[in-house]
Write a protein that holds these residues in place. Sequence first.
Motif, short mmCIF file in Angstrom:
data_model
loop_
_atom_site.label_atom_id
_atom_site.label_comp_id
_atom_site.label_asym_id
_atom_site.label_seq_id
_atom_site.Cartn_x
_atom_site.Cartn_y
_atom_site.Cartn_z
N LEU A 146 0.90 -1.20 0.00
CA LEU A 146 0.09 0.15 0.24
C LEU A 146 0.97 1.09 0.11
O LEU A 146 0.53 2.20 -0.65
CB LEU A 146 -0.97 0.12 1.19
CG LEU A 146 -1.91 -1.16 1.39
CD1 LEU A 146 -2.74 -1.16 2.60
CD2 LEU A 146 -2.88 -1.17 0.02
N THR A 147 2.10 1.20 0.72
CA THR A 147 2.65 2.45 0.70
C THR A 147 3.43 2.56 -0.47
O THR A 147 3.28 3.66 -1.00
CB THR A 147 4.04 2.25 1.82
OG1 THR A 147 3.50 1.89 3.21
CG2 THR A 147 5.00 3.36 1.86
N ASP A 148 3.90 1.56 -1.37
CA ASP A 148 4.29 1.89 -2.69
C ASP A 148 3.16 2.22 -3.59
O ASP A 148 3.27 3.15 -4.49
CB ASP A 148 4.84 0.34 -3.10
CG ASP A 148 6.27 -0.20 -2.42
OD1 ASP A 148 6.56 0.75 -1.96
OD2 ASP A 148 6.54 -1.28 -2.31
N HIS A 149 2.11 1.67 -3.58
CA HIS A 149 0.97 1.92 -4.46
C HIS A 149 0.50 3.37 -4.34
O HIS A 149 0.22 4.06 -5.18
CB HIS A 149 -0.31 1.14 -4.24
CG HIS A 149 -1.57 1.24 -5.05
ND1 HIS A 149 -1.48 0.86 -6.36
CD2 HIS A 149 -2.64 2.13 -4.72
CE1 HIS A 149 -2.68 1.40 -6.86
NE2 HIS A 149 -3.33 2.04 -5.85
N PHE A 150 0.43 4.02 -3.12
CA PHE A 150 -0.13 5.37 -2.80
C PHE A 150 0.69 6.29 -2.45
O PHE A 150 0.40 7.43 -2.56
CB PHE A 150 -1.39 5.29 -1.35
CG PHE A 150 -2.49 4.49 -1.72
CD1 PHE A 150 -3.63 4.94 -2.22
CD2 PHE A 150 -2.65 3.15 -1.24
CE1 PHE A 150 -4.72 4.27 -2.44
CE2 PHE A 150 -3.82 2.47 -1.56
CZ PHE A 150 -5.02 2.92 -2.08
N GLY A 151 2.08 6.11 -2.32
CA GLY A 151 3.02 7.01 -2.16
C GLY A 151 3.21 7.56 -0.58
O GLY A 151 3.85 8.50 -0.51
N ILE A 152 2.41 7.25 0.16
CA ILE A 152 2.51 7.76 1.67
C ILE A 152 2.50 6.38 2.55
O ILE A 152 2.15 5.46 2.44
CB ILE A 152 1.42 8.43 1.99
CG1 ILE A 152 0.01 7.78 1.93
CG2 ILE A 152 1.54 9.84 1.10
CD1 ILE A 152 -0.90 8.81 2.64
N PRO A 153 3.31 6.69 3.81
CA PRO A 153 3.42 5.59 4.72
C PRO A 153 1.76 5.02 5.04
O PRO A 153 1.06 5.56 5.47
CB PRO A 153 4.33 6.08 5.94
CG PRO A 153 4.74 7.26 5.24
CD PRO A 153 3.97 7.66 4.24
N PHE A 154 1.89 3.68 5.39
CA PHE A 154 0.80 3.04 5.99
C PHE A 154 1.24 2.15 7.32
O PHE A 154 2.30 1.45 7.10
CB PHE A 154 0.26 2.05 5.14
CG PHE A 154 -0.78 2.19 3.83
CD1 PHE A 154 -2.32 2.15 4.06
CD2 PHE A 154 -0.40 3.34 3.05
CE1 PHE A 154 -3.17 2.71 3.13
CE2 PHE A 154 -1.22 3.85 2.14
CZ PHE A 154 -2.64 3.69 2.20
#
Length: 471
Positions: free
Chosen positions: A78-86
């Motif tokens: 998810l971090t890679d997909h959205f570009g912000i930390p999860f």
Amino acid sequence: MMKQERILFVTGRLAEFSLRGVLDKLAPRVGFEFEVVVLNVQVAALMHVPLIQRRLTIPAGIDWVMLPGLCKGDLQTLTDHFGIPFKRGPKDHFDLPEYFGQADRPPKDLSRYDIEILAEINHAPFLTEEEILRQADHYRENGADLIDVGCVPGESWARTGEIVKKLVDAGHRISIDSFERSEVEAAVANGAELILSCNHTNLDWVSRLGVEVVAIPDVPSDFESLHAIVDQLTKQGTPFRIDPILEPIGYGFAASLERYYRARKEFPDVEIMMGIGNLTELTEVDTAGMNVLLAALCQELKIQSVLATEVINWARSAIGEFNHARRLVKYAIDNQTLPKHVDYQLVMLRDPKLKELGSEALENLAAQIRDPNYRIFAEENALHVMNRDGYWKGTDPFELFDQFQAANPKDLDASHAFYLGYEMCKAMTALTLGKQYQQDQPLNWGFLTQAELSALDRRREQGEDTQCGPR
């Protein structure tokens, strides 16, 4: 002013109301801004990474995203997909205050301790070899440093040396608890490193065996006899520790505590041992709190070893309790902090705190449910059961079962009835003891808690549909 972090909290429909209530109070105190996004799932525990990736839209200005603690999958996707930390939060959103309070603090180091545990195998001659080895392994697994082979006073056990050798061969450090010369000599010859005990009745021969002894007074109240024994052992060069003898309640308990203070004052450099079984075994009370107090006394007086056992049922976890207790008090004294909010492993009967939704949130939740799955809560001194057909509450689980079964008799097959009975039993236990109940999760019994596979996880393992949640 520094810009406050803006955090996106992702949840399911049923948790939204209570989550917002927690965040409304928490955000101003911690210093962050927040938004809440509700995905199209009822229960937050049903979330997983592919579902979130498909359904989540992140508002502008969000710094990072917090997901429920039970969310499945690799968050780096998810971090890679959205570009912000999860990040994964706690399993229960009521634990968010602790999460944010501890987020930047290293975990407490409870690995250190000063006090050695001798765990006694009581009346070893009456046990089989297999039972002795099993007990020794159990004690070691629960923190014991030495295994004490307890013999029977007035009898002579021919197998002492043989059993001690088997224990030593199994990797155990061994002490022998006997005044019988043949037993002690056989134990020492086969690897025992400590003899319990030594007074004027056996001083002449036990001091010549070349291993450490535990010096005790001839009778507990005769402290001067301990001085004489210590003088003789010192002259002979025999290694020793002393035990002024802890007496049971009703038989000089307070006076025996004074003897330990006196011993530390008069023998400032001598190692001291305390036999704590006289309190844990002979006092009809749960032993966890008692073990903490005894560990604290030992830590403050620099008593370096204790003799403990697990004979009577209420003391069946006493070795493990003292193992946790010695670490807790070591941390508290070394760091000059209270032994509070450090480690919850010895809060066993009750829980450290209770987290309750409250009447308004329960009513709100009941009004939102649109499926037949039963939700169970234990708070406000009552059980609360709800699904799309109603909201029932009371203190008698049998009456509640009759009520919600009557509302939809076709909805309860045998497996669902069993599940609800099991969960309501846990909920009633929690109400009775003042414990936290969370459906589909084990009750917290401190370090004795048994892992429990939830109904939801069982259905996942069996490949069944998990969208319906627990019933």
